[in-house]
Motif scaffolding. Sequence first.
Motif, mmCIF file in Angstrom:
data_model
loop_
_atom_site.group_PDB
_atom_site.id
_atom_site.type_symbol
_atom_site.label_atom_id
_atom_site.label_comp_id
_atom_site.label_asym_id
_atom_site.label_seq_id
_atom_site.Cartn_x
_atom_site.Cartn_y
_atom_site.Cartn_z
ATOM 1 N N PHE A 1 -23.095 -20.491 -63.061
ATOM 2 C CA PHE A 1 -22.962 -20.870 -61.658
ATOM 3 C C PHE A 1 -22.825 -19.620 -60.794
ATOM 4 O O PHE A 1 -22.221 -18.629 -61.207
ATOM 5 N N VAL A 2 -23.369 -19.696 -59.589
ATOM 6 C CA VAL A 2 -23.224 -18.607 -58.619
ATOM 7 C C VAL A 2 -23.047 -19.229 -57.239
ATOM 8 O O VAL A 2 -23.596 -20.306 -56.962
ATOM 9 N N ASN A 3 -22.248 -18.566 -56.391
ATOM 10 C CA ASN A 3 -22.030 -19.061 -55.039
ATOM 11 C C ASN A 3 -22.894 -18.299 -54.042
ATOM 12 O O ASN A 3 -23.140 -17.106 -54.192
ATOM 13 N N CYS A 4 -23.369 -19.022 -53.031
ATOM 14 C CA CYS A 4 -24.004 -18.396 -51.871
ATOM 15 C C CYS A 4 -23.052 -18.586 -50.695
ATOM 16 O O CYS A 4 -22.700 -19.717 -50.346
ATOM 17 N N VAL A 5 -22.622 -17.485 -50.076
ATOM 18 C CA VAL A 5 -21.533 -17.531 -49.104
ATOM 19 C C VAL A 5 -21.923 -18.279 -47.838
ATOM 20 O O VAL A 5 -21.131 -19.039 -47.277
ATOM 21 N N ILE B 1 -24.447 -27.912 -55.274
ATOM 22 C CA ILE B 1 -23.354 -28.296 -54.371
ATOM 23 C C ILE B 1 -23.645 -27.700 -52.996
ATOM 24 O O ILE B 1 -23.967 -26.507 -52.884
ATOM 25 N N ASP B 2 -23.521 -28.520 -51.958
ATOM 26 C CA ASP B 2 -23.573 -28.054 -50.569
ATOM 27 C C ASP B 2 -22.214 -28.321 -49.950
ATOM 28 O O ASP B 2 -21.685 -29.438 -50.070
ATOM 29 N N ILE B 3 -21.632 -27.334 -49.310
ATOM 30 C CA ILE B 3 -20.332 -27.502 -48.650
ATOM 31 C C ILE B 3 -20.542 -27.218 -47.170
ATOM 32 O O ILE B 3 -20.819 -26.074 -46.781
ATOM 33 N N PRO B 4 -20.467 -28.240 -46.304
ATOM 34 C CA PRO B 4 -20.823 -28.055 -44.895
ATOM 35 C C PRO B 4 -19.760 -27.308 -44.101
ATOM 36 O O PRO B 4 -18.584 -27.272 -44.476
ATOM 37 N N ALA B 5 -20.199 -26.740 -42.987
ATOM 38 C CA ALA B 5 -19.274 -26.187 -42.000
ATOM 39 C C ALA B 5 -18.575 -27.335 -41.275
ATOM 40 O O ALA B 5 -19.065 -28.464 -41.266
ATOM 41 N N GLU B 6 -17.418 -27.036 -40.654
ATOM 42 C CA GLU B 6 -16.656 -28.056 -39.932
ATOM 43 C C GLU B 6 -16.671 -27.743 -38.435
ATOM 44 O O GLU B 6 -16.349 -26.610 -38.042
ATOM 45 N N SER C 1 -23.332 -23.557 -43.803
ATOM 46 C CA SER C 1 -22.781 -24.132 -45.029
ATOM 47 C C SER C 1 -22.719 -23.066 -46.124
ATOM 48 O O SER C 1 -23.351 -22.013 -46.041
ATOM 49 N N SER C 2 -21.940 -23.365 -47.161
ATOM 50 C CA SER C 2 -21.955 -22.591 -48.406
ATOM 51 C C SER C 2 -22.572 -23.459 -49.492
ATOM 52 O O SER C 2 -22.640 -24.690 -49.356
ATOM 53 N N SER C 3 -22.992 -22.832 -50.581
ATOM 54 C CA SER C 3 -23.614 -23.603 -51.651
ATOM 55 C C SER C 3 -23.292 -22.994 -53.007
ATOM 56 O O SER C 3 -22.974 -21.808 -53.121
ATOM 57 N N ILE C 4 -23.365 -23.847 -54.023
ATOM 58 C CA ILE C 4 -23.221 -23.443 -55.426
ATOM 59 C C ILE C 4 -24.542 -23.761 -56.121
ATOM 60 O O ILE C 4 -25.109 -24.847 -55.933
ATOM 61 N N TRP C 5 -25.003 -22.810 -56.915
ATOM 62 C CA TRP C 5 -26.278 -22.942 -57.613
ATOM 63 C C TRP C 5 -26.029 -22.807 -59.110
ATOM 64 O O TRP C 5 -25.167 -22.045 -59.546
ATOM 65 N N PRO D 1 -17.254 -22.034 -40.858
ATOM 66 C CA PRO D 1 -17.984 -22.067 -42.122
ATOM 67 C C PRO D 1 -17.015 -22.093 -43.292
ATOM 68 O O PRO D 1 -15.916 -21.532 -43.209
ATOM 69 N N PRO D 2 -17.386 -22.732 -44.407
ATOM 70 C CA PRO D 2 -16.487 -22.712 -45.570
ATOM 71 C C PRO D 2 -16.299 -21.301 -46.133
ATOM 72 O O PRO D 2 -15.232 -20.982 -46.651
ATOM 73 N N LEU D 3 -17.337 -20.462 -46.042
ATOM 74 C CA LEU D 3 -17.271 -19.087 -46.566
ATOM 75 C C LEU D 3 -16.773 -19.087 -48.017
ATOM 76 O O LEU D 3 -15.726 -18.535 -48.348
ATOM 77 N N VAL D 4 -17.545 -19.713 -48.891
ATOM 78 C CA VAL D 4 -17.190 -19.711 -50.314
ATOM 79 C C VAL D 4 -17.376 -18.298 -50.853
ATOM 80 O O VAL D 4 -18.486 -17.791 -50.959
ATOM 81 N N SER D 5 -16.254 -17.663 -51.187
ATOM 82 C CA SER D 5 -16.278 -16.239 -51.533
ATOM 83 C C SER D 5 -15.916 -15.969 -52.983
ATOM 84 O O SER D 5 -16.090 -14.850 -53.462
ATOM 85 N N ASP D 6 -15.402 -16.982 -53.709
ATOM 86 C CA ASP D 6 -15.140 -16.794 -55.133
ATOM 87 C C ASP D 6 -15.230 -18.152 -55.820
ATOM 88 O O ASP D 6 -14.987 -19.198 -55.202
ATOM 89 N N ILE D 7 -15.586 -18.115 -57.094
ATOM 90 C CA ILE D 7 -15.601 -19.311 -57.933
ATOM 91 C C ILE D 7 -15.079 -18.912 -59.308
ATOM 92 O O ILE D 7 -15.086 -17.733 -59.665
ATOM 93 N N ASP D 8 -14.598 -19.885 -60.067
ATOM 94 C CA ASP D 8 -14.173 -19.606 -61.443
ATOM 95 C C ASP D 8 -14.412 -20.856 -62.279
ATOM 96 O O ASP D 8 -14.275 -21.980 -61.780
ATOM 97 N N LEU D 9 -14.756 -20.642 -63.542
ATOM 98 C CA LEU D 9 -15.129 -21.718 -64.452
ATOM 99 C C LEU D 9 -14.104 -21.812 -65.569
ATOM 100 O O LEU D 9 -13.787 -20.807 -66.212
#
Length: 464
Positions: free
Chosen positions: A266-270, A296-301, A277-281, A319-327
């Motif tokens: 998995f990788v995040n797009c900020v 995954i799409d995470i919309p702005a508010e 929006s931010s997204s996970i691929w 914007p959600p600004l997805v800046s880190d992920i962990d599995l």
Amino acid sequence: MATWKPDPSFYPSPRLAAKAPPEALAYVAMFDPTRSQPDAIAVVDVDPASNTYATIIGQVSVPYAGDELHHFGWNACSSCLCPNAPHPHMERRYLVVPGLRSSRIYIMDTRPDPLRPSIIKVIEPGELAVRTGYSRPHTVHCGPGGIYVSALGNGEGKGPGGIMLLDQESFEPLGQWEVERGPQYFAYDGWWHLGYDTLVTSEWGTPDMVEDGLVPEILLGSRYGRRLHFWDLTRRRHLQEIDFGEEHQLVFELRPAHDPTKAYGFVNCVISLKDLSSSIWTWYRDGEKWAVRKVIDIPAEPADPDLLPPILKGFKAVPPLVSDIDLSMDDRFLYVSCWGTGDLLQYDVSDPFAPKQTGRVRIGGIVSRATHPGAGGAALNGGPQMVEVSRDGRRVYFTNSLYGAVDAQFYPEGIEGWMVKLDAAPDGGIAFDPRFFLRWPAGHRPHQVRLQGGDCSSDSYCYP
């Protein structure tokens, strides 16, 4: 007859690592955003039975100011048990701690006193540039035959960035990892599929594009990183590039499946330039090639412009600004940090192409300023950022600062640092530990968390 045994924190498989004893300490990078006093590694008590639980109980300060300690890692991990590059008698003992702004790397020994690590070696920026051709070291991974350090810039602080290797015992810089770079120019993270002899890299930008924060003209011109690169790990040659498209900017954190028989990650797009929006691929094997799919799409508010920092007022949204992920170690749960809105999200990714949201907490956030049960009702700023998961998957730790120059763009009043812990249920669901709210000492901000004995973003495994 020799009776050496491997380091007890090394495990041949993620399944065995998940049965490891719980961590008692966390090491946390902390930096001074004004660059007027030295940065440090803090030692945090994470043992719930301790009378100093959720406090800083040790610290090692570096000798200079202005390093900006950021991502750091261990000298050795479970990959030392792999048959392709075995080092079974290494110890998980030393922290390899780069200064992202200074290009200095500190080696810290945790064994004599885990509460007060000692600096045993300093690699100066000039030596790093001469020996490796790189600067601005960013991410550290212990891996096959060496310590892999991604770097944002070349020796002059321009491009291309890439990966350098350090010797695992002497910590001498060995040189540039790449033999044939291909089209790769920007660098950020690097990790691998040992079972598929494949290394993956992601992109941010060169030092002059990031050191003063996000440059609106570069961002809106889609000139930050937006690609993944796939490499032959043994031959150190570029194999394939995947472009996420002009809409997508800042393709960051790589989280390959821990099970070495699984060829996905998995990788995040900020940020999306279309709608913030931010997204996970998910990346995966597709025949003889690698491919990606947005999962995954995470919309702005929407938000009142009066509540937004100058960089966002015209957009009227957070914007959600997805800046880190962990599995998680069993590859079941993905944790997603939304630094802009203040959400920490949990997804069940048992099917890596059809994630299901199973948990959410909110703390801080550009507009929401959500509080914590242990914060006495106080409004908090910053948001979930560097996230780390315990080996058994039951505890999730995170801090709230992204990067000094970027913090100021989205939280111009100045981030007041904190570190928190979540409890995770075995089948999904997360909740704040009300006893664990660590208000960070003024003058420094917390960044990456590393858990004693290893965690879900520190180790690679060669056996399922």
